[in-house]
Design an enzyme around this catalytic site. Structure first.
Site, PDB file in Angstrom:
ATOM      1  N   PRO A   1     103.791  49.989 -11.714  1.00  0.00           N
ATOM      2  CA  PRO A   1     103.928  48.624 -12.167  1.00  0.00           C
ATOM      3  C   PRO A   1     102.934  48.196 -13.231  1.00  0.00           C
ATOM      4  O   PRO A   1     101.733  48.271 -13.043  1.00  0.00           O
ATOM      5  CB  PRO A   1     103.683  47.826 -10.891  1.00  0.00           C
ATOM      6  N   GLU A   2     103.472  47.740 -14.326  1.00  0.00           N
ATOM      7  CA  GLU A   2     102.689  46.955 -15.268  1.00  0.00           C
ATOM      8  C   GLU A   2     103.259  45.543 -15.238  1.00  0.00           C
ATOM      9  O   GLU A   2     104.128  45.239 -14.431  1.00  0.00           O
ATOM     10  CB  GLU A   2     102.753  47.564 -16.670  1.00  0.00           C
TER      11      GLU A   2
END
Length: 279
Positions: free
Chosen positions: A2-3
């Site tokens: 996840p960004e």
DNA sequence: CTCCTGTCCTGCCGGC
DNA sequence: TGCCGGCAGGACAGGA
């Protein structure tokens, strides 16, 4: 996984199920992730109603009526699965935390590597939590601009690639979108941060916004079916120009396909860039 | 202060 | 086929 765009996508998915819902049960399937789950989290959250969700950097915040906010970071491998009331579900390997609402919706947190983090804020509010101390501006917010970035870079001699990963400079970027934004702006990742001009900083901030917004649009569009909701969706939908494209020719290069994407190590992490477009 | 390295943990992929 | 090293979207601690 996840960004910022993926965290935003996951948060929006959770929002559909949790907004206004009441938490019936909190099931911790092990005592900790990277750090122990907050003491008495089960007792504190069960029976509480969710008033709102939001994202700050790569953190998801769940706000409650009369309880401290729940703070979630997905680490490297954290995923959220939303299971609708009518669907049977057997917990899978690495399902560590399951929230069930009184409506029967389940929010399942799965994290193979357990680099994720769960906190509860205290009475001072979530902003006061140490996780957010010294954190830089949101890249999609009004406080982030070319001028602000330029100012922040002046005291930094380190490469622009590693500086953009510093959450105190701008909060929410990770390895993928830093590579992509530098590519779009035509800036070499090894350039000294304080060598960038105001114009380059302006271009870079615009490219950062564009790449993040595109990725959010790609991830968000797939969220209509809750049963498919998990943290991987954004990545499947979005085509990267340079990230993980070593040896491929970059999509809008003027080299006629003769130059290919290179991979180097910076700060122990892979950087992908086009030596023709980024110089 | 800044900067750099190592560490946390599991899964996967490529090479031999 | 099996084993082993290297690598992975992040963040933090500790030392120079």
């Amino acid at each position: 996984m996840p960004e910022l765009p993926e965290v935003e996508t996951v948060m929006r998915g959770m929002e559909k199920v949790l907004q206004g819902a009441q938490i019936a049960t909190v099931e911790q399937r092990r005592p900790d992730l990277r750090v122990p789950f907050p003491p008495r989290m089960k007792e504190i959250l069960e029976g509480r109603s969710v008033t709102a969700l939001e994202r700050r950097a790569k953190y998801i915040l769940v706000h409650f009526n009369g309880a401290p906010s729940f703070i979630l970071h997905l680490g490297m491998s954290g995923r959220v699965l939303l299971v609708p009331p009518a669907q049977d579900y057997q917990p899978q390997k690495h399902d560590h935390l399951i929230l069930t609402t009184t409506a029967g919706d389940r929010v399942v947190y799965n994290d193979a590597r357990r680099f994720g983090m769960v906190y509860l804020a205290d009475e001072a509010g979530w902003e006061a939590h140490t996780a957010f101390a010294g954190m830089g501006p949101e890249p999609l917010g009004n406080e982030f601009s070319g001028a602000v970035l330029f100012e922040a870079l002046q005291k930094k001699a380190s490469p622009i690639k590693t500086t953009l990963l510093d959450q105190r400079v701008v909060a929410g970027l990770g390895n993928i979108y830093v590579c992509e934004a530098l590519y779009m702006a035509g800036i070499h990742p090894q350039r000294a941060s304080n060598s960038l001009s105001v114009e380059e900083c302006e271009s870079l901030t615009q490219k950062i916004r564009i790449v993040l917004e595109r990725a959010i649009a790609a991830g968000g569009s797939t969220l209509k079916d809750h049963r498919k909701t998990d943290g991987t969706l954004g990545y499947f939908q979005y085509n990267f120009a340079v990230y993980d494209k070593e040896g491929k020719s970059c999509p809008d290069c003027d080299c006629g396909g003769k130059v290919s994407v290179e991979r180097i190590k910076q700060g122990g992490r892979s950087t992908f860039f086009c030596p023709q477009k980024q110089n």
